[in-house]
Design a protein around this motif. Sequence first.
Motif, PDB file in Angstrom:
ATOM      1  N   CYS A  35       1.605  10.505   0.564  1.00  0.00           N
ATOM      2  CA  CYS A  35       1.606   9.049   0.807  1.00  0.00           C
ATOM      3  C   CYS A  35       2.361   8.747   2.189  1.00  0.00           C
ATOM      4  O   CYS A  35       2.280   7.679   2.757  1.00  0.00           O
ATOM      5  N   ILE A  36       3.643   9.002   1.832  1.00  0.00           N
ATOM      6  CA  ILE A  36       4.711   8.779   2.631  1.00  0.00           C
ATOM      7  C   ILE A  36       4.352   9.245   4.224  1.00  0.00           C
ATOM      8  O   ILE A  36       4.478   8.701   5.244  1.00  0.00           O
ATOM      9  N   HIS A  37       3.619  10.714   4.235  1.00  0.00           N
ATOM     10  CA  HIS A  37       3.561  11.132   5.439  1.00  0.00           C
ATOM     11  C   HIS A  37       2.376  10.528   6.079  1.00  0.00           C
ATOM     12  O   HIS A  37       2.042  10.821   7.291  1.00  0.00           O
ATOM     13  N   TYR A  38       1.383   9.749   5.333  1.00  0.00           N
ATOM     14  CA  TYR A  38       0.200   9.221   5.898  1.00  0.00           C
ATOM     15  C   TYR A  38       0.461   7.761   6.282  1.00  0.00           C
ATOM     16  O   TYR A  38      -0.568   6.823   6.418  1.00  0.00           O
ATOM     17  N   ASP A  39       1.543   7.099   5.911  1.00  0.00           N
ATOM     18  CA  ASP A  39       1.893   5.759   6.027  1.00  0.00           C
ATOM     19  C   ASP A  39       1.994   5.417   7.627  1.00  0.00           C
ATOM     20  O   ASP A  39       2.944   5.877   8.355  1.00  0.00           O
ATOM     21  N   PRO A  40       1.023   4.630   8.000  1.00  0.00           N
ATOM     22  CA  PRO A  40       0.997   4.250   9.444  1.00  0.00           C
ATOM     23  C   PRO A  40       2.054   3.414  10.068  1.00  0.00           C
ATOM     24  O   PRO A  40       2.191   3.379  11.252  1.00  0.00           O
ATOM     25  N   ASP A  41       2.634   2.896   8.939  1.00  0.00           N
ATOM     26  CA  ASP A  41       4.134   2.158   9.691  1.00  0.00           C
ATOM     27  C   ASP A  41       5.047   2.971   9.997  1.00  0.00           C
ATOM     28  O   ASP A  41       5.941   2.868  10.502  1.00  0.00           O
ATOM     29  N   LEU A  42       5.330   4.247   9.111  1.00  0.00           N
ATOM     30  CA  LEU A  42       6.042   5.052   9.513  1.00  0.00           C
ATOM     31  C   LEU A  42       5.817   6.195  10.523  1.00  0.00           C
ATOM     32  O   LEU A  42       6.748   6.673  11.397  1.00  0.00           O
ATOM     33  N   HIS A  43       4.417   6.531  10.642  1.00  0.00           N
ATOM     34  CA  HIS A  43       3.987   7.576  11.407  1.00  0.00           C
ATOM     35  C   HIS A  43       2.702   6.868  11.851  1.00  0.00           C
ATOM     36  O   HIS A  43       1.495   7.194  11.399  1.00  0.00           O
ATOM     37  N   PRO A  44       2.638   6.208  13.310  1.00  0.00           N
ATOM     38  CA  PRO A  44       1.490   5.836  13.703  1.00  0.00           C
ATOM     39  C   PRO A  44       0.418   6.492  14.084  1.00  0.00           C
ATOM     40  O   PRO A  44       0.751   7.957  14.458  1.00  0.00           O
ATOM     41  N   ASP A  45      -0.705   6.364  13.829  1.00  0.00           N
ATOM     42  CA  ASP A  45      -1.955   7.345  13.810  1.00  0.00           C
ATOM     43  C   ASP A  45      -1.705   8.736  13.249  1.00  0.00           C
ATOM     44  O   ASP A  45      -1.784   9.780  13.663  1.00  0.00           O
ATOM     45  N   PRO A  46      -1.380   8.561  11.944  1.00  0.00           N
ATOM     46  CA  PRO A  46      -0.926   9.570  11.194  1.00  0.00           C
ATOM     47  C   PRO A  46      -1.992  10.762  11.091  1.00  0.00           C
ATOM     48  O   PRO A  46      -1.541  11.933  10.741  1.00  0.00           O
ATOM     49  N   MET A  47      -3.261  10.612  11.384  1.00  0.00           N
ATOM     50  CA  MET A  47      -4.202  11.554  11.222  1.00  0.00           C
ATOM     51  C   MET A  47      -4.421  12.368  12.662  1.00  0.00           C
ATOM     52  O   MET A  47      -4.970  13.421  12.679  1.00  0.00           O
ATOM     53  N   GLN A  48      -3.563  11.998  13.584  1.00  0.00           N
ATOM     54  CA  GLN A  48      -3.936  12.674  15.143  1.00  0.00           C
ATOM     55  C   GLN A  48      -2.686  13.600  14.915  1.00  0.00           C
ATOM     56  O   GLN A  48      -1.623  13.678  14.644  1.00  0.00           O
ATOM     57  N   PHE A  49      -3.025  14.900  15.348  1.00  0.00           N
ATOM     58  CA  PHE A  49      -1.989  16.049  15.581  1.00  0.00           C
ATOM     59  C   PHE A  49      -1.184  15.679  16.890  1.00  0.00           C
ATOM     60  O   PHE A  49      -1.810  15.537  17.931  1.00  0.00           O
TER      61      PHE A  49
END
Length: 129
Positions: A35-49
């Motif tokens: 959940c932390i690694h996919y949080d867009p507030d922490l990691h914008p556009d999290p699904m993007q490599f």
Amino acid sequence: MSNVLLWFPRVALNDCTIEGYEIKKGWHVNIDATCIHYDPDLHPDPMQFNPSRFDDMQKPCSFIPFGSGRRTCIGMNMAKVTLLVFLHRLTSRYKWTVDDPDTSLEKKSHIPWLRNGCPITLKPLNNGK
Ligand code: HEM
């Protein structure tokens, strides 16, 4: 961003409040790294490599593939060095050809995979020496 261990447990040693949530002494708490690694507030556009996202300083505890605190993975540095050597050999000794350029992802048991399975062809450079 994928992580190997999806969550890891902790036991509260004392009553405490974290961001408004009351946690009682003795409670078992799961830290949900996914959940932390996919949080867009922490990691914008999290699904993007996007490896360049790590060029900037990360907020503390926002990227925890090896856990955090006193029980952090003791094999972390060994794992990082092993991966470095492995990737260096793969990238410097072989010519890579991506057989299918589709970069779309699908989720299997919470873990995102490239939908096409990422077929590549490796050809040894200098006979692989
Ligand atoms: C990419 C490789 C690896 C990943 C992603 C990984 C991830 C993790 C994570 C998330 C934890 C839980 C940390 C926590 O609770 O805060 C952990 C614990 C642990 N890891 Fe790893 N690990 C990796 C490789 C290794 C290797 C190579 C070794 C040993 C040679 C190792 C040994 C351990 C041990 C013994 C623990 C338990 C530590 C403790 O509870 O005090 N790990 N690892």
